[in-house]
Scaffold this motif. Structure first.
Motif, PDB file in Angstrom:
ATOM      1  N   GLY A 111      -5.345   8.928  -2.744  1.00 42.55           N
ATOM      2  CA  GLY A 111      -4.128   9.599  -2.300  1.00 42.55           C
ATOM      3  C   GLY A 111      -3.374  10.200  -3.465  1.00 42.55           C
ATOM      4  N   ASP A 112      -2.043  10.223  -3.352  1.00 43.35           N
ATOM      5  CA  ASP A 112      -1.238  10.798  -4.432  1.00 43.35           C
ATOM      6  C   ASP A 112      -0.667   9.746  -5.364  1.00 43.35           C
ATOM      7  OD1 ASP A 112       0.713   9.616  -2.914  1.00 43.35           O
ATOM      8  OD2 ASP A 112       1.767  11.468  -2.403  1.00 43.35           O
ATOM      9  N   GLY A 113      -1.097   8.481  -5.182  1.00 41.71           N
ATOM     10  CA  GLY A 113      -0.673   7.422  -6.083  1.00 41.71           C
ATOM     11  C   GLY A 113       0.682   6.824  -5.777  1.00 41.71           C
ATOM     12  N   THR A 114       1.351   7.311  -4.718  1.00 37.41           N
ATOM     13  CA  THR A 114       2.720   6.863  -4.450  1.00 37.41           C
ATOM     14  C   THR A 114       2.793   5.748  -3.405  1.00 37.41           C
ATOM     15  OG1 THR A 114       3.093   8.548  -2.746  1.00 37.41           O
ATOM     16  CG2 THR A 114       3.647   9.133  -5.023  1.00 37.41           C
ATOM     17  N   ASN A 115       1.657   5.314  -2.870  1.00 35.38           N
ATOM     18  CA  ASN A 115       1.711   4.241  -1.870  1.00 35.38           C
ATOM     19  C   ASN A 115       2.260   2.969  -2.498  1.00 35.38           C
ATOM     20  OD1 ASN A 115      -0.895   2.307  -2.333  1.00 35.38           O
ATOM     21  ND2 ASN A 115      -1.339   4.399  -2.940  1.00 35.38           N
ATOM     22  N   VAL A 116       3.007   2.217  -1.706  1.00 32.72           N
ATOM     23  CA  VAL A 116       3.664   1.001  -2.202  1.00 32.72           C
ATOM     24  C   VAL A 116       3.203  -0.200  -1.383  1.00 32.72           C
ATOM     25  CG1 VAL A 116       5.847  -0.195  -2.562  1.00 32.72           C
ATOM     26  CG2 VAL A 116       5.691   2.267  -2.991  1.00 32.72           C
ATOM     27  N   TRP A 117       2.510  -1.106  -2.022  1.00 36.43           N
ATOM     28  CA  TRP A 117       2.161  -2.392  -1.450  1.00 36.43           C
ATOM     29  C   TRP A 117       2.735  -3.432  -2.407  1.00 36.43           C
ATOM     30  CZ3 TRP A 117      -3.514  -3.862   0.264  1.00 36.43           C
ATOM     31  CH2 TRP A 117      -3.462  -5.035   1.025  1.00 36.43           C
ATOM     32  N   GLN A 118       3.935  -3.881  -2.099  1.00 34.95           N
ATOM     33  CA  GLN A 118       4.649  -4.785  -2.991  1.00 34.95           C
ATOM     34  C   GLN A 118       3.788  -5.983  -3.362  1.00 34.95           C
ATOM     35  OE1 GLN A 118       7.802  -6.960  -1.155  1.00 34.95           O
ATOM     36  NE2 GLN A 118       9.044  -7.059  -3.011  1.00 34.95           N
ATOM     37  N   ARG A 119       3.853  -6.340  -4.623  1.00 29.59           N
ATOM     38  CA  ARG A 119       3.117  -7.493  -5.115  1.00 29.59           C
ATOM     39  C   ARG A 119       4.099  -8.531  -5.638  1.00 29.59           C
ATOM     40  NH1 ARG A 119       0.125  -3.116  -5.368  1.00 29.59           N
ATOM     41  NH2 ARG A 119       1.174  -2.101  -7.099  1.00 29.59           N
ATOM     42  N   VAL A 120       3.584  -9.711  -5.947  1.00 26.82           N
ATOM     43  CA  VAL A 120       4.432 -10.763  -6.504  1.00 26.82           C
ATOM     44  C   VAL A 120       3.622 -11.534  -7.538  1.00 26.82           C
ATOM     45  CG1 VAL A 120       3.872 -12.402  -4.633  1.00 26.82           C
ATOM     46  CG2 VAL A 120       5.954 -12.719  -6.008  1.00 26.82           C
ATOM     47  N   TYR A 121       4.236 -11.774  -8.680  1.00 28.51           N
ATOM     48  CA  TYR A 121       3.592 -12.484  -9.781  1.00 28.51           C
ATOM     49  C   TYR A 121       3.423 -13.954  -9.417  1.00 28.51           C
ATOM     50  CZ  TYR A 121       2.820 -14.112 -14.583  1.00 28.51           C
ATOM     51  OH  TYR A 121       2.301 -14.685 -15.721  1.00 28.51           O
ATOM     52  N   VAL A 122       2.267 -14.498  -9.686  1.00 26.51           N
ATOM     53  CA  VAL A 122       1.909 -15.834  -9.219  1.00 26.51           C
ATOM     54  C   VAL A 122       2.844 -16.916  -9.749  1.00 26.51           C
ATOM     55  CG1 VAL A 122       0.208 -16.227 -11.065  1.00 26.51           C
ATOM     56  CG2 VAL A 122      -0.018 -17.427  -8.871  1.00 26.51           C
ATOM     57  N   GLU A 123       3.290 -16.809 -10.984  1.00 27.26           N
ATOM     58  CA  GLU A 123       4.206 -17.822 -11.514  1.00 27.26           C
ATOM     59  C   GLU A 123       5.542 -17.786 -10.783  1.00 27.26           C
ATOM     60  OE1 GLU A 123       4.567 -17.836 -15.757  1.00 27.26           O
ATOM     61  OE2 GLU A 123       2.405 -17.728 -16.076  1.00 27.26           O
ATOM     62  N   ASP A 124       5.911 -16.619 -10.275  1.00 29.69           N
ATOM     63  CA  ASP A 124       7.153 -16.505  -9.509  1.00 29.69           C
ATOM     64  C   ASP A 124       7.005 -17.151  -8.132  1.00 29.69           C
ATOM     65  OD1 ASP A 124       8.276 -15.161 -11.635  1.00 29.69           O
ATOM     66  OD2 ASP A 124       7.814 -13.176 -10.825  1.00 29.69           O
ATOM     67  N   VAL A 125       5.826 -17.052  -7.539  1.00 31.28           N
ATOM     68  CA  VAL A 125       5.577 -17.761  -6.276  1.00 31.28           C
ATOM     69  C   VAL A 125       5.707 -19.261  -6.511  1.00 31.28           C
ATOM     70  CG1 VAL A 125       3.946 -18.184  -4.406  1.00 31.28           C
ATOM     71  CG2 VAL A 125       4.046 -15.927  -5.468  1.00 31.28           C
ATOM     72  N   ALA A 126       5.126 -19.731  -7.612  1.00 28.68           N
ATOM     73  CA  ALA A 126       5.189 -21.157  -7.935  1.00 28.68           C
ATOM     74  C   ALA A 126       6.635 -21.620  -8.108  1.00 28.68           C
ATOM     75  CB  ALA A 126       4.380 -21.436  -9.203  1.00 28.68           C
ATOM     76  N   SER A 127       7.425 -20.831  -8.819  1.00 27.12           N
ATOM     77  CA  SER A 127       8.815 -21.241  -9.040  1.00 27.12           C
ATOM     78  C   SER A 127       9.606 -21.216  -7.739  1.00 27.12           C
ATOM     79  CB  SER A 127       9.484 -20.348 -10.089  1.00 27.12           C
ATOM     80  OG  SER A 127       9.666 -19.026  -9.624  1.00 27.12           O
ATOM     81  N   LEU A 128       9.320 -20.243  -6.861  1.00 21.73           N
ATOM     82  CA  LEU A 128      10.024 -20.195  -5.584  1.00 21.73           C
ATOM     83  C   LEU A 128       9.658 -21.394  -4.713  1.00 21.73           C
ATOM     84  CD1 LEU A 128      11.916 -18.869  -3.591  1.00 21.73           C
ATOM     85  CD2 LEU A 128      10.005 -17.447  -2.797  1.00 21.73           C
TER      86      LEU A 128
ATOM     87  N   ASN B  48      11.081  -5.601  -8.293  1.00 28.56           N
ATOM     88  CA  ASN B  48      10.841  -4.190  -8.611  1.00 28.56           C
ATOM     89  C   ASN B  48       9.459  -3.831  -8.084  1.00 28.56           C
ATOM     90  OD1 ASN B  48      10.803  -1.618  -9.671  1.00 28.56           O
ATOM     91  ND2 ASN B  48      10.385  -2.276 -11.768  1.00 28.56           N
ATOM     92  N   SER B  49       9.421  -3.131  -6.954  1.00 31.94           N
ATOM     93  CA  SER B  49       8.141  -2.791  -6.322  1.00 31.94           C
ATOM     94  C   SER B  49       7.568  -1.524  -6.941  1.00 31.94           C
ATOM     95  CB  SER B  49       8.331  -2.578  -4.813  1.00 31.94           C
ATOM     96  OG  SER B  49       8.845  -3.742  -4.212  1.00 31.94           O
ATOM     97  N   LEU B  50       6.304  -1.576  -7.337  1.00 33.12           N
ATOM     98  CA  LEU B  50       5.669  -0.450  -8.002  1.00 33.12           C
ATOM     99  C   LEU B  50       4.707   0.290  -7.082  1.00 33.12           C
ATOM    100  CD1 LEU B  50       4.667  -1.981 -11.470  1.00 33.12           C
ATOM    101  CD2 LEU B  50       6.860  -1.013 -10.760  1.00 33.12           C
ATOM    102  N   THR B  51       4.614   1.589  -7.289  1.00 35.72           N
ATOM    103  CA  THR B  51       3.548   2.347  -6.650  1.00 35.72           C
ATOM    104  C   THR B  51       2.224   1.957  -7.289  1.00 35.72           C
ATOM    105  OG1 THR B  51       3.672   4.172  -8.241  1.00 35.72           O
ATOM    106  CG2 THR B  51       5.116   4.303  -6.277  1.00 35.72           C
ATOM    107  N   LEU B  52       1.132   2.353  -6.670  1.00 33.03           N
ATOM    108  CA  LEU B  52      -0.175   2.048  -7.244  1.00 33.03           C
ATOM    109  C   LEU B  52      -0.342   2.745  -8.590  1.00 33.03           C
ATOM    110  CD1 LEU B  52      -2.903   0.703  -7.119  1.00 33.03           C
ATOM    111  CD2 LEU B  52      -3.725   2.583  -5.675  1.00 33.03           C
TER     112      LEU B  52
END
Length: 329
Positions: free
Chosen positions: A190-207, A227-231
């Motif tokens: 695509g155009d690289g702008t799709n957003v599939w929010q991710r989460v850092y594993v250490e942050d899942v652990a802390s939550l 901060n959600s990033l595009t692909l």
């Protein structure tokens, strides 16, 4: 609260959660079948009880042996397993079920715990093992948590979106790390702008820990990078972590079809944005790691591993054929 029983806990999210708990002075017991290597064999404060979480008698036996203050359930993939667990652990200080952002049934932007509906789950879906019913089964597990909380059980759930970080056996991000590390040009669907929010594993652990300590029974808590990033921006962060440059080459659905590829053949591509609201997580004292810092740790471990994501995305030979096609347009 100083004794934790972790159901699962040796592979990815569970592994980092055990590290998080040990760093915060918990005595941790792992409960699993021992089918994966245990990275904590030399940890004085981490013990192992072998057993099958699908066997209620073995789970109850582990509970009686450990007498945990808090339970983290990483291995409940069917609603009935959650229903059994909330009964077995009805008297602990906190039972935290690891659910998923896939439980949501509507593409709200962002998805909110108390506003966005979760999926229904039929009896057939509840006992299925396919990926197609994963979100349905996780949603029904959430309902079991909510119903238990209504009965006075201190049960809560955490819903991570796509998780990335060191030791990620899914290899979804490893695919892009390998591409950027080994090649000057990479194809991005695509155009690289799709957003599939991710989460850092250490942050899942802390939550997970913070929810156990400060959460409200009956609540679900979303977990996603604030901060959600595009692909494309994700790939740029990978390149920055590797201290290299890469040329991103966009390819439309029509262009991909010339080499029998589809947009969804690329890892971490999603046609419609998937973003989780994280205000409730923040209310228990949680915050996510800056993406550049999380990516540096992730990419560093990935580059030193033998994972390359070759099985989760298009072959490089196919990508090069596509680049040849695009260069002639």
């Amino acid at each position: 609260m100083d004794s934790a029983l972790v159901v699962g806990g040796t592979r990815f999210i569970g592994r980092h959660t055990v590290e998080e708990l040990v760093e915060h002075d918990y005595h941790v017991t792992l409960f699993n079948r021992g089918s994966h290597e245990n990275p904590f064999v030399d940890y004085a404060d981490v013990h192992h009880v072998r057993g099958d979480r699908g066997n209620d008698e073995e789970l109850l036996s582990a509970k009686r042996e450990v007498e945990p203050d808090v339970v983290f359930d990483f291995a409940a993939y069917h609603p009935e397993e959650v229903r059994s667990a909330v009964e077995i652990f009805a008297d602990v200080d906190a039972y935290v079920y690891v659910s998923s952002g896939a439980a949501y049934d509507r593409d709200d932007i962002p998805k909110r715990e108390d506003e966005t509906p979760i999926k229904e789950c039929t009896p057939d879906q509840a006992v299925d093992d396919s990926y197609d019913t994963y979100g349905n089964r996780k949603a029904e597990g959430d309902r079991a948590v909510f119903e238990a909380a209504d009965r006075g059980v201190n049960a809560m759930s955490v819903r991570p979106t796509v998780v990335y970080g060191p030791f990620d056996y899914t290899e979804r991000l490893d695919y892009w790390v390998s591409r950027v590390e080994e090649h000057d040009r990479v194809v991005v669907p695509g155009d690289g702008t799709n957003v599939w929010q991710r989460v850092y594993v250490e942050d899942v652990a802390s939550l997970l820990r913070l929810v156990a300590e400060n959460g409200t029974p009956g609540n679900a808590y979303n977990a996603g990078d604030q901060n959600s990033l595009t692909l494309e921006r994700t790939i740029e962060e990978v390149a920055s972590a590797l201290d290299t440059d890469v040329e991103v080459v966009h390819a439309s659905e029509r262009e991909l079809s010339t080499v029998n590829l589809d947009l969804a053949d690329f890892p971490l591509y999603r046609p419609y944005p998937h973003v989780l609201d994280t205000h409730r997580a923040e209310s228990v004292g949680w915050e996510s790691t800056p993406v550049s810092e999380a990516m540096e740790r992730t990419v560093g471990e990935s580059a030193e591993s033998d994972r390359d994501g070759a099985d989760v995305g298009p072959a490089r030979e196919t990508e090069e054929r596509l680049l040849d096609v695009l260069d002639t347009v």
